[in-house]
Design a protein around this motif. Structure first.
Motif, PDB file in Angstrom:
ATOM      1  N   UNK A 122       0.818  -1.145   0.096  1.00  0.00           N
ATOM      2  CA  UNK A 122      -0.034   0.089   0.108  1.00  0.00           C
ATOM      3  C   UNK A 122       0.801   1.240   0.010  1.00  0.00           C
ATOM      4  N   UNK A 123       0.643   2.195  -0.861  1.00  0.00           N
ATOM      5  CA  UNK A 123       1.351   3.282  -1.256  1.00  0.00           C
ATOM      6  C   UNK A 123       0.850   4.490  -0.170  1.00  0.00           C
ATOM      7  N   UNK A 124      -0.458   4.488   0.025  1.00  0.00           N
ATOM      8  CA  UNK A 124      -0.923   5.223   0.900  1.00  0.00           C
ATOM      9  C   UNK A 124      -2.564   4.960   1.123  1.00  0.00           C
ATOM     10  N   UNK A 125      -3.032   5.364   2.294  1.00  0.00           N
ATOM     11  CA  UNK A 125      -4.348   4.847   2.600  1.00  0.00           C
ATOM     12  C   UNK A 125      -5.482   5.699   2.711  1.00  0.00           C
ATOM     13  N   UNK A 126      -6.722   5.641   2.477  1.00  0.00           N
ATOM     14  CA  UNK A 126      -7.660   6.750   2.765  1.00  0.00           C
ATOM     15  C   UNK A 126      -7.462   7.180   3.991  1.00  0.00           C
TER      16      UNK A 126
END
Lengths: 237, 237
Positions: free
Chosen positions: A51-55
């Motif tokens: 995951x590169x970034x999460x909500x």
DNA sequence: CGTAAAATTGATATTTCTCAATGAGAGTGG
DNA sequence: CCACTCTCATTGAGAAATATCAATTTTACG
């Protein structure tokens, strides 16, 4: 979602031989600006599934995709997932108003991004209206794609959805690999289902049906488009 | 879609007493700029059902909604319609990359817009990065809304769609009229259906069901939200 | 080679749509 | 002021599309 072990390359002299130089946000910069710009970005690698970034994460960076494919998605509290898009090289991710990401982003296979810390990037942009204009163009283009996708999700049948997806994906790859009837599909059937608002079973059945009808051939890691005209007809509806 | 008989008001001294002054694109301009900006825009009125612009039309103007509600939609060749959004005062319409509108826009009831010819507006923007930044913000906000709507269209049940719509619409009206449990619905059931990716019958049945369960009361021209908590629960799912 | 994950296929259930009829409200002309 | 008509909304019954549940089959990977 393995533990995120990323490699950070040393910085410097990237831009001039960057694969997405012409297509990405940086296409709006001249040689002098590019030199300064280079120092803002870092190449970072991600493995498939990371995951590169999460909500809801606080936005600390923006990302320019250099290589690979990412899935961009939102989750409902009960786990239902909607993929809102796939990111390809040249796409710029992370812009938002709230200061938090409004979707999550995973690598599908190996991905390389050019990562920019938010604050310095914001300052750099401040006196480069050209760059802002370019970012705005990308946002407007995405908005148009988002609206097209709403039509697909709200008003198209499963057959139309799958046909439209295959043609649209093929079209997006033209800029990267040239036009080909062999369409690689690096994402899983579940990803496709979550992108099209279907179940994995319906996607699988529709692929099989298209193959039975001679529209496509299902091959390892993708499909071969045997009858583009029939596919277009299905997609247009 | 009556013949488009529009009224064009004489130009001048609008901005300072414009209802959307604080919320719209023009909020990024200082007093001096505003004076110049005034000469670019014209107030134009549309009656309910009139089309402001159509998909595929060459873009000759941008529009700032001042008053009323518009439906923004796309049509499939066979006539299926997807409403991609409703525009309210403060919304800015018409930006695109291709030089053609990528959706159509109708007035729902009486609408007033501030219309800008594309070329002069483009020139004005050229040396006002502040304005460009503001337009970019609006685009990014819309993009976020578009993604939320994709989740609704792709992954939510009819009940959830309707509950989410009612709460979301109520929320959008807060900025204009303040928070209220009486939610006006100027758009038709068919509009709601085309926005939610449902049929008019399903929307109607769902309204009735929500009313039977005491969540809403259907009133003339809208609904009354009797049990916001239950509605939230339905929408969250 | 063996195990796990992903994809496919089948049978059945459920949701939403479609078709059809009825009802309610707004505007019109007698 | 009241029938008339038109549009829009609601309701019902049955059909169709897609989802769900369950079982294989295929592919990927150690």
């Amino acid at each position: 979602m393995k533990p995120s072990v990323v490699m950070i390359e040393p910085n410097g002299h990237f831009c001039r031989d960057c694969a997405v130089r012409g297509a990405a946000v940086c296409s709006s910069l001249n040689a002098a600006e590019l030199t300064e710009f280079e120092h803002l970005g870092r190449r970072v690698h991600f493995d498939g599934g990371e995951t590169v970034f999460s909500e809801e994460d606080i936005t600390t960076s923006f990302y320019n995709v250099l290589e690979g494919v990412m899935r961009l998605y939102k989750l409902l509290p009960d786990g239902r997932r909607q993929i809102v898009g796939f990111a390809l090289p040249g796409d710029f991710l992370g812009m938002n108003i709230s200061g938090r990401h409004n979707f999550s982003a995973d690598a599908i296979g190996v991905v390389t991004v050019c990562q920019f810390a938010k604050a310095p990037f914001g300052r750099f942009i401040e006196d480069r209206p050209q760059l802002l204009k370019r970012i705005n163009e990308l946002a407007i283009r995405e908005l148009s794609q988002a609206r097209d996708h709403m039509v697909l999700l709200g008003r198209r049948s499963a057959d139309e959805k799958v046909a439209t997806f295959l043609l649209g994906w093929r079209e997006r790859l033209v800029a990267l690999k040239g036009l080909s009837d062999t369409v690689p599909l690096p994402m899983s059937r579940q990803d496709i289902a979550d992108y099209l608002g279907l179940t994995i079973e319906t996607v699988s059945r529709t692929f099989t049906k298209l193959e039975r009808h001679g529209v496509i051939e299902i091959i390892h890691g993708g499909i071969s488009l045997l009858d583009p005209a029939r596919a277009e007809a299905l997609a247009a509806a």
